[in-house]
Scaffold this motif. Structure first.
Motif, PDB file in Angstrom:
ATOM      1  N   GLN A 214      -3.272  -6.321  19.733  1.00  0.00           N
ATOM      2  CA  GLN A 214      -3.245  -7.533  18.627  1.00  0.00           C
ATOM      3  C   GLN A 214      -3.229  -6.790  17.094  1.00  0.00           C
ATOM      4  N   ILE A 215      -2.304  -7.525  16.222  1.00  0.00           N
ATOM      5  CA  ILE A 215      -2.277  -7.040  15.066  1.00  0.00           C
ATOM      6  C   ILE A 215      -2.181  -8.104  14.010  1.00  0.00           C
ATOM      7  N   VAL A 216      -2.620  -7.987  12.722  1.00  0.00           N
ATOM      8  CA  VAL A 216      -2.846  -9.159  11.801  1.00  0.00           C
ATOM      9  C   VAL A 216      -1.839  -8.684  10.527  1.00  0.00           C
ATOM     10  N   MET A 217      -0.968  -9.405  10.073  1.00  0.00           N
ATOM     11  CA  MET A 217      -0.100  -9.173   9.172  1.00  0.00           C
ATOM     12  C   MET A 217      -0.593  -9.875   7.862  1.00  0.00           C
ATOM     13  N   VAL A 218      -0.931  -9.126   6.781  1.00  0.00           N
ATOM     14  CA  VAL A 218      -1.344  -9.764   5.548  1.00  0.00           C
ATOM     15  C   VAL A 218      -0.362  -9.091   4.455  1.00  0.00           C
ATOM     16  N   GLU A 219      -0.662  -9.984   3.278  1.00  0.00           N
ATOM     17  CA  GLU A 219       0.096  -9.799   2.086  1.00  0.00           C
ATOM     18  C   GLU A 219      -0.082  -8.244   1.691  1.00  0.00           C
ATOM     19  N   ASN A 220       0.834  -7.519   0.898  1.00  0.00           N
ATOM     20  CA  ASN A 220       0.833  -6.552   0.301  1.00  0.00           C
ATOM     21  C   ASN A 220      -0.022  -6.263  -1.117  1.00  0.00           C
TER      22      ASN A 220
ATOM     23  N   LYS B 152      -9.204  -9.246  -0.253  1.00  0.00           N
ATOM     24  CA  LYS B 152      -8.358 -10.264  -1.268  1.00  0.00           C
ATOM     25  C   LYS B 152      -7.010 -10.750  -0.612  1.00  0.00           C
ATOM     26  N   ALA B 153      -6.727  -9.827   0.442  1.00  0.00           N
ATOM     27  CA  ALA B 153      -5.364 -10.318   1.013  1.00  0.00           C
ATOM     28  C   ALA B 153      -4.960 -11.467   2.092  1.00  0.00           C
ATOM     29  N   LYS B 154      -4.135 -12.110   1.503  1.00  0.00           N
ATOM     30  CA  LYS B 154      -4.011 -13.248   2.392  1.00  0.00           C
ATOM     31  C   LYS B 154      -3.399 -13.062   3.884  1.00  0.00           C
ATOM     32  N   VAL B 155      -3.955 -13.598   4.800  1.00  0.00           N
ATOM     33  CA  VAL B 155      -3.420 -13.270   6.134  1.00  0.00           C
ATOM     34  C   VAL B 155      -1.936 -14.272   6.130  1.00  0.00           C
ATOM     35  N   LEU B 156      -1.020 -13.644   6.780  1.00  0.00           N
ATOM     36  CA  LEU B 156       0.230 -14.333   6.882  1.00  0.00           C
ATOM     37  C   LEU B 156       0.360 -14.787   8.585  1.00  0.00           C
ATOM     38  N   LYS B 157       0.111 -13.976   9.161  1.00  0.00           N
ATOM     39  CA  LYS B 157       0.077 -14.178  10.828  1.00  0.00           C
ATOM     40  C   LYS B 157      -0.434 -13.129  11.625  1.00  0.00           C
TER      41      LYS B 157
ATOM     42  N   PRO C   4       0.829  -0.129   5.313  1.00  0.00           N
ATOM     43  CA  PRO C   4       1.551  -0.951   4.349  1.00  0.00           C
ATOM     44  C   PRO C   4       2.947  -0.838   4.813  1.00  0.00           C
ATOM     45  N   ARG C   5       3.841  -1.864   4.907  1.00  0.00           N
ATOM     46  CA  ARG C   5       5.357  -1.873   5.033  1.00  0.00           C
ATOM     47  C   ARG C   5       5.804  -2.713   3.699  1.00  0.00           C
ATOM     48  N   LYS C   6       7.393  -2.731   3.792  1.00  0.00           N
ATOM     49  CA  LYS C   6       7.734  -3.515   2.585  1.00  0.00           C
ATOM     50  C   LYS C   6       7.476  -4.960   2.632  1.00  0.00           C
ATOM     51  N   ASP C   7       7.592  -5.447   3.800  1.00  0.00           N
ATOM     52  CA  ASP C   7       7.397  -6.910   3.939  1.00  0.00           C
ATOM     53  C   ASP C   7       5.969  -7.515   4.054  1.00  0.00           C
ATOM     54  N   CYS C   8       5.180  -6.720   4.524  1.00  0.00           N
ATOM     55  CA  CYS C   8       3.782  -6.895   4.760  1.00  0.00           C
ATOM     56  C   CYS C   8       2.888  -5.646   5.043  1.00  0.00           C
ATOM     57  N   THR C   9       1.494  -5.781   5.135  1.00  0.00           N
ATOM     58  CA  THR C   9       0.768  -4.714   5.586  1.00  0.00           C
ATOM     59  C   THR C   9       0.108  -5.190   6.863  1.00  0.00           C
ATOM     60  N   ILE C  10       0.248  -4.281   7.829  1.00  0.00           N
ATOM     61  CA  ILE C  10      -0.144  -4.252   9.244  1.00  0.00           C
ATOM     62  C   ILE C  10      -1.696  -3.930   9.234  1.00  0.00           C
ATOM     63  N   LEU C  11      -2.482  -4.907  10.209  1.00  0.00           N
ATOM     64  CA  LEU C  11      -4.153  -4.411  10.304  1.00  0.00           C
ATOM     65  C   LEU C  11      -4.184  -4.484  11.758  1.00  0.00           C
ATOM     66  N   GLY C  12      -4.818  -3.553  12.338  1.00  0.00           N
ATOM     67  CA  GLY C  12      -4.892  -3.334  13.687  1.00  0.00           C
ATOM     68  C   GLY C  12      -6.179  -2.691  13.903  1.00  0.00           C
ATOM     69  N   GLY C  13      -6.536  -2.992  15.238  1.00  0.00           N
ATOM     70  CA  GLY C  13      -5.912  -3.288  16.287  1.00  0.00           C
ATOM     71  C   GLY C  13      -6.815  -3.494  17.549  1.00  0.00           C
ATOM     72  N   THR C  14      -6.210  -3.700  18.552  1.00  0.00           N
ATOM     73  CA  THR C  14      -6.707  -3.421  19.921  1.00  0.00           C
ATOM     74  C   THR C  14      -6.155  -2.869  20.951  1.00  0.00           C
ATOM     75  N   ALA C  15      -6.762  -2.537  22.039  1.00  0.00           N
ATOM     76  CA  ALA C  15      -6.095  -1.619  23.123  1.00  0.00           C
ATOM     77  C   ALA C  15      -6.640  -2.080  24.213  1.00  0.00           C
ATOM     78  N   ASP C  16      -6.641  -3.309  24.726  1.00  0.00           N
ATOM     79  CA  ASP C  16      -7.443  -3.851  25.914  1.00  0.00           C
ATOM     80  C   ASP C  16      -6.646  -3.586  27.397  1.00  0.00           C
ATOM     81  N   THR C  17      -7.149  -2.648  27.785  1.00  0.00           N
ATOM     82  CA  THR C  17      -6.545  -2.318  29.235  1.00  0.00           C
ATOM     83  C   THR C  17      -6.679  -3.452  30.235  1.00  0.00           C
ATOM     84  N   GLY C  18      -5.561  -3.696  30.919  1.00  0.00           N
ATOM     85  CA  GLY C  18      -5.744  -4.596  31.918  1.00  0.00           C
ATOM     86  C   GLY C  18      -5.623  -6.153  31.397  1.00  0.00           C
ATOM     87  N   ASN C  19      -5.668  -6.312  30.052  1.00  0.00           N
ATOM     88  CA  ASN C  19      -5.703  -7.691  29.575  1.00  0.00           C
ATOM     89  C   ASN C  19      -4.151  -8.301  29.267  1.00  0.00           C
ATOM     90  N   SER C  20      -3.635  -9.309  30.074  1.00  0.00           N
ATOM     91  CA  SER C  20      -2.260  -9.600  29.887  1.00  0.00           C
ATOM     92  C   SER C  20      -2.194 -10.893  28.877  1.00  0.00           C
TER      93      SER C  20
END
Length: 315
Positions: free
Chosen positions: A189-195, A257-262, A216-232
């Motif tokens: 799972q990742i969270v996209m927030v404003e730059n 201070k960064a707004k969560v986008l999705k 950080p990407r052009k459109d947003c900043t990616i926050l992570g994450g998880t690595a849950d083995t066996g979780n579907s």
């Protein structure tokens, strides 16, 4: 010579394009276009993560590193080279450093480390903006004469008709298609927030805030994450979103201070080790089980697929 590729995530697309470069006619069969695959929600920075076998992974990663360096010179590719701070609770070099070219890594200076950290490495690596890069690969495939059939394949042998070879790049679905019990989901799972200006690429893979990364990407900043083995479960979880944000804010306090986008979630195709081999007595080549290292090994694995077919053709 005609080759059919099953799967249109980063592994399938990369393999298809690499085969085209060798002059093969390639057709892709897939139930979903790239933007609707797990590859589209990947954080996508060069980093061999949760993937084996180590020696082969490092070799594949080196090939991909060089290719991404070249692609970074093309502004439309979605690839760029970034300085990436990787944090550890010890002074031991990570095993993947051996896959990096000389001069692209060094120990981080104390003043570069977040509060509470004493060890880290500053590495110069490719970062991939997945929406841009997948579109770039798809257009390259189509411009080379490639065709895509949107259909769900339920039996590999059925798609050998009209082809000299079939390449199985179906990721998690390979468990069923190849009757492989070693395949399992790794939920991410990742969270996209404003730059915001304070952000820079950083990750804690093993330390007190693991697993945390900020890209950080052009459109947003990616926050992570998880690595849950066996979780579907592919639905984003609000509590996990809060946990991800808390871990990342510990690395860069200005993130609060960064707004969560999705938030988005996806299932990495885990396996005890990547399967890259020709199935005996068949014209099927398997290329799946890349865990969290799909982008990192993509071009190296595609190169091995080309070599396998070349050896078969030469017989």
């Amino acid at each position: 010579m005609t080759i059919h590729v099953i799967g249109c995530g980063v592994i399938g697309l990369t393999t298809a394009v690499r085969l085209q470069e060798e002059g093969f006619r390639v057709r892709i069969f897939t139930k979903a276009l790239p933007q609707h695959t797990v590859s589209a929600v990947a954080a996508a920075i060069w980093m061999p993560f949760k993937v084996e076998p180590l020696e082969a992974v490092n070799r594949w990663s080196r090939v991909s590193f060089k290719k991404f360096e070249q692609l970074a010179e093309n502004s439309s590719s979605g690839v760029k080279m970034v300085d990436f701070l990787t944090l550890f609770p010890h002074d031991n070099p990570p095993v993947w450093l051996s896959a990096m070219p000389e001069g692209t890594f060094r120990k981080a200076h104390q003043q570069e480390l977040p509060a509470g950290y004493h060890y880290g490495w500053m590495v110069r690596v490719p970062m991939i903006e997945t929406p841009v890069y997948l579109h770039f690969l798809l257009e390259k495939f189509r411009s080379n004469g490639g065709e895509i059939d949107l259909e769900e394949v339920d039996k590999l042998e059925a798609r050998l008709a009209g082809a000299d070879f079939l390449i199985n790049c179906t990721g998690l679905a390979a468990g069923k298609l190849a009757n492989d019990p070693a395949v399992y989901p790794i939920r991410g799972q990742i969270v996209m927030v404003e730059n915001l200006p304070c952000f820079y690429p950083v990750a804690d893979e093993e330390g007190p805030n693991a697993l945390a990364y900020i890209l950080p990407r052009k459109d947003c900043t990616i926050l992570g994450g998880t690595a849950d083995t066996g979780n579907s479960n592919e639905q984003p979880d609000e509590e996990i979103t809060h946990q991800i944000r808390r871990r990342c804010i510990h690395l860069i306090p200005g993130l609060d201070k960064a707004k969560v986008l999705k938030s988005v979630a996806g299932l990495r195709p885990g396996r005890s080790a990547i399967r890259l081999e020709r199935e005996p007595s068949t014209q099927i080549v398997h290329n799946y089980g890349h865990g969290g290292g799909g982008y990192t090994v993509s071009w190296g694995c595609a190169e091995d697929v080309v070599n396998i077919i070349a050896r078969e053709v030469a017989k």
